[in-house]
Design a protein around this motif. Structure first.
Motif, PDB file in Angstrom:
ATOM      1  N   LEU A 174       0.836  -1.196   0.000  1.00 34.59           N
ATOM      2  CA  LEU A 174       0.000   0.000   0.000  1.00 34.59           C
ATOM      3  C   LEU A 174       0.878   1.255   0.000  1.00 34.59           C
ATOM      4  N   SER A 175       1.931   1.237   0.786  1.00 32.03           N
ATOM      5  CA  SER A 175       2.871   2.363   0.830  1.00 32.03           C
ATOM      6  C   SER A 175       3.558   2.555  -0.522  1.00 32.03           C
ATOM      7  N   ASN A 176       3.893   1.454  -1.207  1.00 31.39           N
ATOM      8  CA  ASN A 176       4.504   1.554  -2.537  1.00 31.39           C
ATOM      9  C   ASN A 176       3.543   2.192  -3.530  1.00 31.39           C
ATOM     10  N   PHE A 177       2.273   1.782  -3.496  1.00 30.58           N
ATOM     11  CA  PHE A 177       1.272   2.400  -4.368  1.00 30.58           C
ATOM     12  C   PHE A 177       1.173   3.897  -4.057  1.00 30.58           C
ATOM     13  N   GLU A 178       1.067   4.227  -2.776  1.00 31.89           N
ATOM     14  CA  GLU A 178       0.925   5.625  -2.377  1.00 31.89           C
ATOM     15  C   GLU A 178       2.144   6.446  -2.767  1.00 31.89           C
ATOM     16  N   GLY A 179       3.330   5.830  -2.729  1.00 33.25           N
ATOM     17  CA  GLY A 179       4.550   6.503  -3.169  1.00 33.25           C
ATOM     18  C   GLY A 179       4.533   6.831  -4.648  1.00 33.25           C
ATOM     19  N   SER A 180       3.740   6.090  -5.415  1.00 37.33           N
ATOM     20  CA  SER A 180       3.590   6.347  -6.853  1.00 37.33           C
ATOM     21  C   SER A 180       2.395   7.258  -7.139  1.00 37.33           C
ATOM     22  N   GLY A 181       1.775   7.789  -6.084  1.00 38.70           N
ATOM     23  CA  GLY A 181       0.642   8.686  -6.260  1.00 38.70           C
ATOM     24  C   GLY A 181      -0.693   7.980  -6.417  1.00 38.70           C
ATOM     25  N   ILE A 182      -0.723   6.680  -6.104  1.00 35.93           N
ATOM     26  CA  ILE A 182      -1.961   5.894  -6.206  1.00 35.93           C
ATOM     27  C   ILE A 182      -2.508   5.786  -4.789  1.00 35.93           C
ATOM     28  N   THR A 183      -3.398   6.709  -4.437  1.00 36.95           N
ATOM     29  CA  THR A 183      -3.747   6.891  -3.027  1.00 36.95           C
ATOM     30  C   THR A 183      -5.167   6.478  -2.643  1.00 36.95           C
ATOM     31  N   PHE A 184      -5.960   6.002  -3.578  1.00 40.60           N
ATOM     32  CA  PHE A 184      -7.375   5.720  -3.286  1.00 40.60           C
ATOM     33  C   PHE A 184      -7.601   4.395  -2.564  1.00 40.60           C
ATOM     34  N   MET A 185      -6.657   3.482  -2.584  1.00 44.57           N
ATOM     35  CA  MET A 185      -6.889   2.110  -2.121  1.00 44.57           C
ATOM     36  C   MET A 185      -7.150   1.987  -0.624  1.00 44.57           C
ATOM     37  N   ARG A 186      -6.433   2.741   0.169  1.00 41.78           N
ATOM     38  CA  ARG A 186      -6.555   2.611   1.630  1.00 41.78           C
ATOM     39  C   ARG A 186      -8.009   2.768   2.085  1.00 41.78           C
ATOM     40  N   GLU A 187      -8.718   3.675   1.463  1.00 37.64           N
ATOM     41  CA  GLU A 187     -10.114   3.963   1.829  1.00 37.64           C
ATOM     42  C   GLU A 187     -11.039   2.763   1.595  1.00 37.64           C
ATOM     43  N   TYR A 188     -10.629   1.838   0.706  1.00 31.58           N
ATOM     44  CA  TYR A 188     -11.510   0.725   0.329  1.00 31.58           C
ATOM     45  C   TYR A 188     -11.023  -0.634   0.833  1.00 31.58           C
ATOM     46  N   LEU A 189     -10.035  -0.644   1.729  1.00 34.11           N
ATOM     47  CA  LEU A 189      -9.575  -1.910   2.294  1.00 34.11           C
ATOM     48  C   LEU A 189     -10.735  -2.640   2.964  1.00 34.11           C
ATOM     49  N   GLY A 190     -10.841  -3.940   2.709  1.00 29.62           N
ATOM     50  CA  GLY A 190     -11.892  -4.759   3.295  1.00 29.62           C
ATOM     51  C   GLY A 190     -13.197  -4.750   2.521  1.00 29.62           C
ATOM     52  N   GLU A 191     -13.278  -3.937   1.463  1.00 29.33           N
ATOM     53  CA  GLU A 191     -14.506  -3.874   0.668  1.00 29.33           C
ATOM     54  C   GLU A 191     -14.370  -4.734  -0.586  1.00 29.33           C
ATOM     55  N   GLU A 192     -15.517  -5.171  -1.094  1.00 24.26           N
ATOM     56  CA  GLU A 192     -15.527  -5.915  -2.347  1.00 24.26           C
ATOM     57  C   GLU A 192     -15.348  -4.926  -3.495  1.00 24.26           C
ATOM     58  N   ILE A 193     -14.336  -5.163  -4.310  1.00 23.81           N
ATOM     59  CA  ILE A 193     -14.059  -4.301  -5.454  1.00 23.81           C
ATOM     60  C   ILE A 193     -14.032  -5.161  -6.717  1.00 23.81           C
ATOM     61  N   THR A 194     -14.225  -4.505  -7.847  1.00 23.09           N
ATOM     62  CA  THR A 194     -14.082  -5.173  -9.136  1.00 23.09           C
ATOM     63  C   THR A 194     -12.941  -4.489  -9.868  1.00 23.09           C
ATOM     64  N   GLU A 195     -12.016  -5.296 -10.333  1.00 23.53           N
ATOM     65  CA  GLU A 195     -10.820  -4.813 -11.017  1.00 23.53           C
ATOM     66  C   GLU A 195     -10.926  -5.147 -12.500  1.00 23.53           C
ATOM     67  N   HIS A 196     -10.785  -4.134 -13.348  1.00 23.74           N
ATOM     68  CA  HIS A 196     -10.826  -4.309 -14.796  1.00 23.74           C
ATOM     69  C   HIS A 196      -9.438  -3.989 -15.336  1.00 23.74           C
ATOM     70  N   VAL A 197      -8.845  -4.916 -16.065  1.00 26.52           N
ATOM     71  CA  VAL A 197      -7.518  -4.700 -16.634  1.00 26.52           C
ATOM     72  C   VAL A 197      -7.660  -4.523 -18.145  1.00 26.52           C
ATOM     73  N   TYR A 198      -7.041  -3.458 -18.649  1.00 23.51           N
ATOM     74  CA  TYR A 198      -7.097  -3.144 -20.068  1.00 23.51           C
ATOM     75  C   TYR A 198      -5.695  -3.043 -20.652  1.00 23.51           C
ATOM     76  N   LYS A 199      -5.551  -3.498 -21.876  1.00 22.31           N
ATOM     77  CA  LYS A 199      -4.345  -3.228 -22.643  1.00 22.31           C
ATOM     78  C   LYS A 199      -4.592  -1.882 -23.316  1.00 22.31           C
ATOM     79  N   LEU A 200      -3.610  -0.992 -23.223  1.00 20.46           N
ATOM     80  CA  LEU A 200      -3.742   0.336 -23.806  1.00 20.46           C
ATOM     81  C   LEU A 200      -3.078   0.395 -25.178  1.00 20.46           C
ATOM     82  N   LYS A 201      -3.457   1.373 -25.969  1.00 20.93           N
ATOM     83  CA  LYS A 201      -2.825   1.573 -27.277  1.00 20.93           C
ATOM     84  C   LYS A 201      -1.429   2.170 -27.123  1.00 20.93           C
ATOM     85  N   GLU A 202      -1.199   2.907 -26.043  1.00 20.31           N
ATOM     86  CA  GLU A 202       0.111   3.517 -25.806  1.00 20.31           C
ATOM     87  C   GLU A 202       1.157   2.445 -25.513  1.00 20.31           C
ATOM     88  N   LYS A 203       2.395   2.717 -25.932  1.00 19.21           N
ATOM     89  CA  LYS A 203       3.478   1.743 -25.780  1.00 19.21           C
ATOM     90  C   LYS A 203       4.671   2.346 -25.056  1.00 19.21           C
TER      91      LYS A 203
END
Length: 134
Positions: free
Chosen positions: A56-85
Motif C-alpha cells: 500500500l505504501s509503494n502504491f501511495e509513493g507512486s501517487g496511487i492513493t485511493f486504495m486505503r479507503e476501500y480496504l476490506g470492501e468488495e471491489i471489481t478490477e478491470h484490466v485493459y491493454k492500452l494503445k500507448e506503448k
C-alpha cells in the motif's frame, strides 16, 4: 408460454448487455480523460481488497492513493491493454477499480520498469522522461 419465456430471457440478456456496454463506456471515458486509449479488455476480477501495508505504501509513493479507503470492501478490477506503448514497443496496461459499479480509481502498469505502476495522471511526465512513446 414458451414464446413468453423466450422473450423474457431475451429482454434480460439485452438489459445485461446494455449495462455492460455502459460500464465499458465509463471506463473508456475515465481513461480518455486522463489521456489514455483502450486497445482491449484483458480481464475482470471481483474480490475483497486486502493489501499489505508495505505494498500500500509503494502504491501511495507512486501517487496511487485511493486504495486505503476501500480496504476490506468488495471491489471489481478491470484490466485493459492500452494503445500507448513503452520505449521497447510493449503496450501499457491500465487497471480500473470499481465499488458497486462506481469507478473509485486506477493505475497504469509499465512493463520492464521499477516500480512498474504509475498514476494514470502521469502520462506527460512519462513521455517527457522517455518511459513511453508519444
Amino acid at each position: 408460454m414458451k414464446m413468453r419465456m423466450f422473450l423474457v430471457l431475451v429482454g434480460v440478456l439485452l438489459v445485461t448487455a446494455c449495462g455492460q456496454e455502459n460500464l465499458n463506456e465509463q471506463h473508456d471515458e475515465y481513461l480518455s480523460n486522463k489521456g489514455w486509449e483502450i486497445k482491449e479488455s484483458i480481464e475482470v476480477e471481483t474480490y475483497i481488497l486486502d493489501i499489505p501495508n508495505e505494498m500500500l505504501s509503494n502504491f501511495e509513493g507512486s501517487g496511487i492513493t485511493f486504495m486505503r479507503e476501500y480496504l476490506g470492501e468488495e471491489i471489481t478490477e478491470h484490466v485493459y491493454k492500452l494503445k500507448e506503448k513503452d520505449i521497447e514497443g510493449d503496450c501499457l496496461k491500465a487497471v480500473v477499480f470499481e465499488v458497486e459499479e462506481e469507478i473509485i480509481g486506477g493505475y497504469g502498469i509499465l512493463p520492464d520498469w521499477t516500480p512498474g505502476t504509475f498514476n494514470l495522471d502521469d502520462k506527460e511526465r512519462l513521455i517527457k522522461e522517455h518511459f513511453i512513446k508519444q
